[in-house]
Motif scaffolding. Structure first.
Motif, mmCIF file in Angstrom:
data_model
loop_
_atom_site.group_PDB
_atom_site.id
_atom_site.type_symbol
_atom_site.label_atom_id
_atom_site.label_comp_id
_atom_site.label_asym_id
_atom_site.label_seq_id
_atom_site.Cartn_x
_atom_site.Cartn_y
_atom_site.Cartn_z
ATOM 1 N N GLN A 42 5.084 -10.248 -12.147
ATOM 2 C CA GLN A 42 5.238 -10.841 -10.826
ATOM 3 C C GLN A 42 3.888 -11.042 -10.144
ATOM 4 O O GLN A 42 3.740 -11.941 -9.322
ATOM 5 N N TRP A 68 15.298 -14.411 -14.225
ATOM 6 C CA TRP A 68 14.838 -14.144 -12.860
ATOM 7 C C TRP A 68 14.320 -15.414 -12.198
ATOM 8 O O TRP A 68 14.630 -15.687 -11.033
ATOM 9 N N ASN A 69 13.542 -16.194 -12.924
ATOM 10 C CA ASN A 69 13.002 -17.418 -12.351
ATOM 11 C C ASN A 69 14.098 -18.428 -12.032
ATOM 12 O O ASN A 69 14.026 -19.125 -11.015
ATOM 13 N N LYS A 72 16.004 -16.797 -8.814
ATOM 14 C CA LYS A 72 15.348 -16.806 -7.506
ATOM 15 C C LYS A 72 15.111 -18.212 -6.990
ATOM 16 O O LYS A 72 14.919 -18.419 -5.794
ATOM 17 N N VAL A 77 14.023 -25.369 -11.469
ATOM 18 C CA VAL A 77 13.202 -24.532 -12.339
ATOM 19 C C VAL A 77 13.319 -25.050 -13.764
ATOM 20 O O VAL A 77 14.414 -25.284 -14.264
ATOM 21 N N ALA A 79 11.841 -24.087 -17.573
ATOM 22 C CA ALA A 79 11.131 -23.083 -18.367
ATOM 23 C C ALA A 79 11.036 -23.549 -19.810
ATOM 24 O O ALA A 79 11.902 -24.264 -20.300
ATOM 25 N N LYS A 151 7.717 -24.982 -14.947
ATOM 26 C CA LYS A 151 7.329 -23.996 -13.941
ATOM 27 C C LYS A 151 6.960 -22.660 -14.558
ATOM 28 O O LYS A 151 6.348 -21.826 -13.899
ATOM 29 N N LEU A 152 7.343 -22.443 -15.824
ATOM 30 C CA LEU A 152 6.903 -21.233 -16.516
ATOM 31 C C LEU A 152 6.982 -21.448 -18.022
ATOM 32 O O LEU A 152 7.780 -22.248 -18.498
ATOM 33 N N ALA A 190 1.340 -21.158 -12.102
ATOM 34 C CA ALA A 190 2.648 -20.884 -12.700
ATOM 35 C C ALA A 190 2.484 -19.871 -13.825
ATOM 36 O O ALA A 190 1.432 -19.793 -14.449
#
Length: 195
Positions: A42, A68-69, A72, A77, A79, A151-152, A190
């Protein structure tokens, strides 16, 4: 992320029991190392974790982190999960998707790719009128291409080919792809996690 792990993610394992270090079967539980990884994940945009097998690296820093991403939110999002081969990345995504579907907090999420075992594409909703898209897909590291900006990004076992020992040239190629392609995919702010 720590609160999510303890309060939300753990609910994906309701009723299940796992063999712990003392050889007894117990409900899902996190250790201090998992909480430390959560704080680091985090707090830092770039994180690399090396730990022995059976320490829940993939569970915490891949499956739970992607979940989690999506959970939240903060707009849509997207990934991306890389492993050594496509099949391993898809296996990780299938686990993540299963954990999302088992979780009571996601009962209002609509699976937009319900026929796929591993493609994650949910309309995320919690009943307050707000919705966003939560997507995740993956591939083998050697298939990585520029252009997309998720984003990740999670790289999980990108150097593991269980069937063969990797040659030096293969390791160099993976290193080049990681440095030239994968590191450029997410924005500098990110997350990029390597497990």
């Amino acid at each position: 992320f720590s609160c999510f792990l303890e309060e939300v993610f753990a609910r994906s394992f309701d009723g299940e029991r796992f063999r712990m270090a003392d050889r007894h079967l117990r409900p899902f539980a996190l250790g201090d190392v998992h909480r430390a990884w959560a704080v680091q994940a985090q707090s830092y945009n770039r994180l690399c974790v090396l730990a022995p097998r059976m320490h829940l690296k993939s569970t915490i820093l891949n499956h739970a982190f992607v979940f989690w991403n999506l959970f939240k939110g903060a707009g849509d999002v997207d990934a991306l999960v890389f492993s050594f081969k496509d099949e391993l990345a898809w296996e990780h995504l299938a686990i993540t998707k299963r954990l999302i579907k088992l979780n009571p907090y996601t009962r209002l999420w609509r699976d937009r790719r319900a026929t796929s075992d591993y493609l994650i594409n949910f309309e995320v909703a919690f009943g307050d009128g707000l919705t966003w898209l939560g997507r995740a897909d993956g591939s083998g590291i050697l298939s990585a291409r520029r252009g997309r900006h998720p984003k990740l990004v999670v790289c999980d076992d990108i150097l593991s080919d269980y069937a063969h020992v990797l040659e030096t040239t293969q390791l160099q190629r993976i290193d080049n792809i990681f440095r030239q392609v994968v590191m450029s995919l997410p924005d500098m702010h990110a997350p990029l996690i390597v497990v």
